[in-house]
Scaffold this active site. Structure first.
Site, PDB file in Angstrom:
ATOM      1  N   SER A   1       1.433  -7.561  -0.942  1.00  0.00           N
ATOM      2  CA  SER A   1       2.139  -8.576  -0.146  1.00  0.00           C
ATOM      3  C   SER A   1       1.289  -9.802   0.186  1.00  0.00           C
ATOM      4  CB  SER A   1       2.740  -7.975   1.124  1.00  0.00           C
ATOM      5  OG  SER A   1       1.777  -7.840   2.145  1.00  0.00           O
TER       6      SER A   1
ATOM      7  N   THR B   1       1.574  -4.368   4.296  1.00  0.00           N
ATOM      8  CA  THR B   1       1.379  -4.706   5.709  1.00  0.00           C
ATOM      9  C   THR B   1       0.891  -6.150   5.913  1.00  0.00           C
ATOM     10  OG1 THR B   1      -0.902  -3.878   5.657  1.00  0.00           O
ATOM     11  CG2 THR B   1       0.806  -2.332   6.359  1.00  0.00           C
ATOM     12  N   ASP B   2       0.252  -6.723   4.874  1.00  0.00           N
ATOM     13  CA  ASP B   2      -0.478  -7.974   5.106  1.00  0.00           C
ATOM     14  C   ASP B   2       0.390  -9.180   5.455  1.00  0.00           C
ATOM     15  OD1 ASP B   2      -2.858  -6.679   4.898  1.00  0.00           O
ATOM     16  OD2 ASP B   2      -3.273  -7.271   2.838  1.00  0.00           O
TER      17      ASP B   2
ATOM     18  N   THR C   1       0.829  -1.210   0.000  1.00  0.00           N
ATOM     19  CA  THR C   1       0.000   0.000   0.000  1.00  0.00           C
ATOM     20  C   THR C   1       0.860   1.255   0.000  1.00  0.00           C
ATOM     21  OG1 THR C   1      -1.798  -1.120   1.116  1.00  0.00           O
ATOM     22  CG2 THR C   1      -1.727   1.253   1.370  1.00  0.00           C
TER      23      THR C   1
END
Ligand code: SIN
Length: 321
Positions: free
Chosen positions: A61, A94-95, A14
């Protein structure tokens, strides 16, 4: 030797995402802006250090895979071997951030800082969080004595061993559970609360070898009405290892437990972690399945894959000798 260089590796996420409108914080496309362009838009990165940037991949990710991890570990090792490099910052979605952070900590065990950072809002947002996260990461990567893999998000520094994404939307999306963060970045200064992950020799070093394929290890969730079906099906497919995300202190539904014990008896590696966000599975004498030694299910899986790879590497060498 004075360290004059800092390396910034881009992987997407992101932080490199774009949306059609500045008001859009969720309906965007991740991994659109290249690392050079991303850095060009951040003022205050510092002029007393040479920045080298490289795009390792450009992905959301959620799609992280083993080939990219291999490449990332190899670029990290390559740059850290340069005496002039003080540290590395990696921009990442972030995932799966906590998985890549833990993987790099275990596979590379860096003596210098490797700082993963991210954003919850795309680069096109009215108030994107990425630029400040990158600035804070640079502060951490330049901190004398810093070592090991850490995650910097929303002014908080987390160890790769403890960090977990805990929120779907908030800018401060990460947590270190019971252990707490290792520090905070405040106005360009690091306030360190505890030791760097580089000084925590929690696990034996596990090297990755290009000749050895990544073994298949899956995570199974224990829940109300769980059955033996998934495990039986995975065993038929030739799975090498299973991590069970148990309830509470790593307890497992009886039907699922029976299938896991069968799998274990057949030579498949099995570990018990917990679905709980905080705490760790505490062993009880006579436990039939080993606990994950404080690792979350996703991190226990990474550890198991790397251990199996190390075993495979030894077996391969013994065959050649
Ligand atoms: C990703 O993980 O690449 C997308 C989500 C995010 O970065 O917040």
């Amino acid at each position: 030797m004075t360290h004059r260089k800092l390396v910034i590796l881009g992987t997407g996420g992101t932080i490199a995402g774009t949306a059609d409108h500045a008001s859009i914080n969720i309906g965007y496309t991740a991994a659109q802006v290249g690392i050079e362009q991303l850095l060009a838009g951040i003022s205050g990165l510092g002029t007393d250090v040479d920045f080298t940037s490289e795009q390792v991949c450009q992905i959301d990710s959620k799609d992280m895979d083993f080939d990219i991890w291999d490449k990332l570990a190899s670029r990290v090792n390559h740059f850290l071997a340069d005496e002039e490099v003080q540290g590395i910052v990696i921009t990442h979605g972030t995932d799966t951030l906590e998985e890549t952070a833990y993987f790099l900590q275990i596979a590379c065990r860096p003596a210098k800082p490797v700082v993963l950072t991210c954003a919850m809002r795309p680069a096109t947002a009215l108030t994107p969080d990425g630029p400040q996260n990158v600035l804070d990461s640079v502060t951490v990567a330049r901190c004398p004595g810093a070592s090991g893999v850490v995650v910097v998000c929303a002014g908080t520094v987390h160890s790769a061993f403890d960090v977990q994404k805990v929120h779907t939307y908030k800018v401060d999306a990460f947590n270190s559970g019971d252990s707490g963060p290792i520090g905070y970045v405040e106005e360009g200064r690091l306030r360190l609360l505890r030791n760097w992950p580089g000084s925590q020799n929690l696990h034996e070093p596990v090297a990755i070898h290009s000749e050895v394929v990544w073994p298949r290890v899956e995570i199974i969730l224990s829940h109300a009405g769980a059955s033996a079906l998934w495990v039986q099906s995975l065993v038929k497919q030739g799975i090498r290892g299973l991590v069970v995300a148990g309830t509470g202190n790593g307890t497992v539904h009886h039907a699922l437990l029976a299938s896991l014990l069968e799998a274990q008896a057949a030579g498949i590696r099995v570990t018990r972690s917990t679905r709980c966000l905080d705490g760790r599975v505490m062993p009880i004498p006579g436990d039939s399945i080993a606990d994950s030694k404080g690792l979350s299910p996703v991190k226990a899986r990474i550890m198991m894959m790397l251990e199996l790879m190390a075993d495979d590497e030894l077996a391969l060498r013994a065959k050649v000798a």
